[in-house]
Motif scaffolding. Structure first.
Motif, mmCIF file in Angstrom:
data_model
loop_
_atom_site.group_PDB
_atom_site.id
_atom_site.type_symbol
_atom_site.label_atom_id
_atom_site.label_comp_id
_atom_site.label_asym_id
_atom_site.label_seq_id
_atom_site.Cartn_x
_atom_site.Cartn_y
_atom_site.Cartn_z
ATOM 1 N N TRP A 34 0.785 -1.269 0.033
ATOM 2 C CA TRP A 34 0.042 0.020 0.085
ATOM 3 C C TRP A 34 0.710 1.411 -0.227
ATOM 4 N N THR A 35 0.625 2.140 -0.928
ATOM 5 C CA THR A 35 1.436 3.320 -1.209
ATOM 6 C C THR A 35 0.512 4.538 -0.330
ATOM 7 N N LEU A 36 1.006 5.413 0.016
ATOM 8 C CA LEU A 36 0.566 6.451 0.830
ATOM 9 C C LEU A 36 -0.773 6.979 0.110
ATOM 10 N N GLY A 37 -0.635 7.467 -1.131
ATOM 11 C CA GLY A 37 -1.872 7.843 -2.143
ATOM 12 C C GLY A 37 -2.878 6.943 -2.111
ATOM 13 N N ARG A 38 -2.640 5.635 -2.485
ATOM 14 C CA ARG A 38 -3.842 4.591 -2.148
ATOM 15 C C ARG A 38 -4.350 4.231 -0.987
ATOM 16 N N LEU A 39 -3.697 4.444 0.208
ATOM 17 C CA LEU A 39 -4.094 4.540 1.633
ATOM 18 C C LEU A 39 -5.098 5.673 1.624
ATOM 19 N N LEU A 40 -4.685 6.739 1.261
ATOM 20 C CA LEU A 40 -5.472 7.996 1.795
ATOM 21 C C LEU A 40 -6.871 7.979 1.018
ATOM 22 N N ARG A 41 -6.807 7.224 -0.236
ATOM 23 C CA ARG A 41 -8.101 7.013 -0.986
ATOM 24 C C ARG A 41 -8.782 5.932 -0.491
ATOM 25 N N GLN A 42 -8.583 5.041 0.523
ATOM 26 C CA GLN A 42 -9.136 3.819 0.823
ATOM 27 C C GLN A 42 -10.110 4.009 2.072
ATOM 28 N N ARG A 43 -11.506 3.729 1.655
ATOM 29 C CA ARG A 43 -12.565 3.984 2.812
ATOM 30 C C ARG A 43 -12.100 3.314 4.117
ATOM 31 N N ASP A 44 -11.711 2.055 4.189
ATOM 32 C CA ASP A 44 -11.774 1.200 5.495
ATOM 33 C C ASP A 44 -10.314 2.054 6.064
ATOM 34 N N PHE A 45 -9.421 2.740 5.342
ATOM 35 C CA PHE A 45 -8.343 3.502 6.148
ATOM 36 C C PHE A 45 -8.860 4.452 7.094
ATOM 37 N N TRP A 46 -9.873 5.322 6.514
ATOM 38 C CA TRP A 46 -10.356 6.264 7.439
ATOM 39 C C TRP A 46 -11.269 5.923 8.393
ATOM 40 N N CYS A 47 -11.847 4.816 8.151
ATOM 41 C CA CYS A 47 -13.122 4.376 8.899
ATOM 42 C C CYS A 47 -12.352 3.568 10.231
ATOM 43 N N PRO B 178 0.157 -8.266 6.350
ATOM 44 C CA PRO B 178 1.638 -8.044 6.841
ATOM 45 C C PRO B 178 2.432 -7.078 6.178
ATOM 46 N N ARG B 179 2.436 -7.344 4.750
ATOM 47 C CA ARG B 179 3.697 -6.483 4.244
ATOM 48 C C ARG B 179 3.831 -5.139 4.488
ATOM 49 N N SER B 180 2.235 -4.347 4.308
ATOM 50 C CA SER B 180 2.300 -2.853 4.741
ATOM 51 C C SER B 180 1.797 -2.636 5.999
ATOM 52 N N PHE B 181 1.761 -3.530 7.011
ATOM 53 C CA PHE B 181 1.181 -3.362 8.159
ATOM 54 C C PHE B 181 1.953 -2.149 8.964
ATOM 55 N N GLY B 182 3.380 -2.107 8.917
ATOM 56 C CA GLY B 182 3.889 -0.836 9.770
ATOM 57 C C GLY B 182 3.509 0.528 8.973
ATOM 58 N N THR B 183 3.435 0.509 7.722
ATOM 59 C CA THR B 183 3.171 1.663 7.030
ATOM 60 C C THR B 183 1.631 2.103 7.458
ATOM 61 N N VAL B 184 0.555 1.181 7.240
ATOM 62 C CA VAL B 184 -0.825 1.485 7.750
ATOM 63 C C VAL B 184 -0.838 2.165 9.127
ATOM 64 N N MET B 185 -0.271 1.172 10.101
ATOM 65 C CA MET B 185 -0.669 1.500 11.461
ATOM 66 C C MET B 185 0.077 3.028 11.847
ATOM 67 N N GLY B 186 1.647 3.109 11.062
ATOM 68 C CA GLY B 186 2.238 4.333 11.315
ATOM 69 C C GLY B 186 1.452 5.748 10.886
ATOM 70 N N LEU B 187 0.807 5.436 9.845
ATOM 71 C CA LEU B 187 -0.091 6.563 9.317
ATOM 72 C C LEU B 187 -1.498 6.873 10.006
ATOM 73 N N MET B 188 -1.785 5.671 10.651
ATOM 74 C CA MET B 188 -3.261 5.977 11.614
ATOM 75 C C MET B 188 -2.765 6.652 12.940
ATOM 76 N N ASN B 189 -1.467 6.321 13.396
ATOM 77 C CA ASN B 189 -1.073 6.857 14.617
ATOM 78 C C ASN B 189 -1.136 8.399 14.986
ATOM 79 N N PRO B 190 -1.064 9.190 13.775
ATOM 80 C CA PRO B 190 -1.127 10.690 13.911
ATOM 81 C C PRO B 190 -2.731 10.930 14.004
ATOM 82 N N ILE B 191 -3.644 10.107 13.701
ATOM 83 C CA ILE B 191 -5.008 10.472 13.814
ATOM 84 C C ILE B 191 -5.373 10.239 15.343
ATOM 85 N N ASN B 192 -4.916 9.227 15.902
ATOM 86 C CA ASN B 192 -4.812 8.842 17.423
ATOM 87 C C ASN B 192 -4.339 9.962 17.928
ATOM 88 N N MET B 193 -3.017 10.671 17.778
ATOM 89 C CA MET B 193 -2.439 11.768 18.620
ATOM 90 C C MET B 193 -3.334 12.854 18.490
#
Length: 296
Positions: free
Chosen positions: A102-115, A230-245
């Motif tokens: 998962w690339t940054l642009g693709r993640l930001l366009r993915q509904r499940d990422f934001w939900c 698992p391949r993009s797990f770190g990328t996804v959780m890392g991008l979600m952490n700022p939402i938490n913060m």
């Protein structure tokens, strides 16, 4: 983030339980190290105590990272969960790290990422704000300091059990329902706090809320691994952490400001009811596993 990423790569069938154990590590570490640091400060002073703490981190964590931890099971010729490779797996060197990258642009366009990010972020913001307010709330209600501290202890102990329980359930139950359970317990705690019950009832509800608070982290990690691999797990959780913060900083600041203006916690807790309701809506909007896989 690193520990969750490693667990998601090393475990597949028992990933939920592994993530639950990883989450418990933070609680156990806090339980063991806080008294040790306090003792060192009293005995050696705060500067020397920090040097001792740094030494422990370098020696223990550094040694484990260098000589024990391995990035992937494939580095040792194994499959996830430590299984030995079968002959038919010989042509699949990347097994365990399958799925799209998962690339940054693709993640930001993915509904499940934001939900997922908003569901977890908003719920986490509410639970952290309530936890920070629990002792002053109790003392304002006429509960003495020792009993007020017992509320926090009850919540903390139950959060450890919640991490293990929800982690195990994540292997068998739809993770969206587990996230909804976390939100439901959060709503129940808020309603109880607004109603200002007696101490015993408050203690019971705080214990139940602790299960939810503890269960949120392993379920969050498990649903990321399920949806994004698992391949993009770190990328996804890392991008979600700022939402938490951002959500947590805003909520904790708000509860203090609202208390100063209103003179109590009824107003901020009522607002948090609405925030938790939005988290529930975000959870419902997460796609079912089969639908998500088909769309990806």
């Amino acid at each position: 983030l690193t520990a969750n990423t490693l667990a998601s790569r090393w475990f597949e069938r028992r990933r939920g339980r592994a993530l639950g154990v990883v989450a418990v590590g933070t609680s156990v570490g806090g339980t063991l190290l806080v008294p040790l640091i306090a003792y060192n400060i009293e005995t050696f002073g705060w500067r020397q105590a920090l040097m001792i703490q740094a030494g422990l981190i370098v020696l223990i964590v550094g040694a484990l990272a260098l000589w024990v931890v391995r990035d992937r099971p494939q580095d040792l010729g194994l499959l996830p969960d430590g299984a030995a490779p079968r002959p038919e797996d010989a042509a699949m060197p990347a097994i365990g790290l399958s799925g799209p990258e998962w690339t940054l642009g693709r993640l930001l366009r993915q509904r499940d990422f934001w939900c997922i990010g908003l569901s977890v972020g908003l719920t986490f913001a509410v639970t952290q704000s309530v936890l920070a307010s629990l002792v002053p709330y109790a003392t304002d209600a006429g509960i003495d300091a020792k009993k007020a501290a017992l509320l926090v202890s009850s919540l903390s102990v139950c959060s450890i059990l919640g991490k293990l329980l929800f982690g195990a359930l994540a292997e068998r139950v739809d993770k969206r329902w587990l996230l909804l359970t976390v939100v439901a317990f959060t709503l129940l705690q808020l309603v109880t706090l607004i109603a200002q019950p007696d101490f015993v009832w408050l203690l019971v509800i705080c214990g139940l809320a602790g299960f939810a608070l503890g269960g949120e982290l392993p379920v969050w990690a498990a649903i990321i691994a399920e949806r994004f691999g698992p391949r993009s797990f770190g990328t996804v959780m890392g991008l979600m952490n700022p939402i938490n913060m951002v959500c947590s900083l805003a909520a904790i600041s708000y509860v203090g400001i609202a208390y100063d203006r209103s003179g109590g916690y009824t107003q901020p807790f009522s607002v948090f009811l609405g925030v938790a309701a939005v988290a529930a809506v975000m959870t419902v909007l997460i796609r079912r596993p089969s639908a998500a896989a088909a769309r990806h």
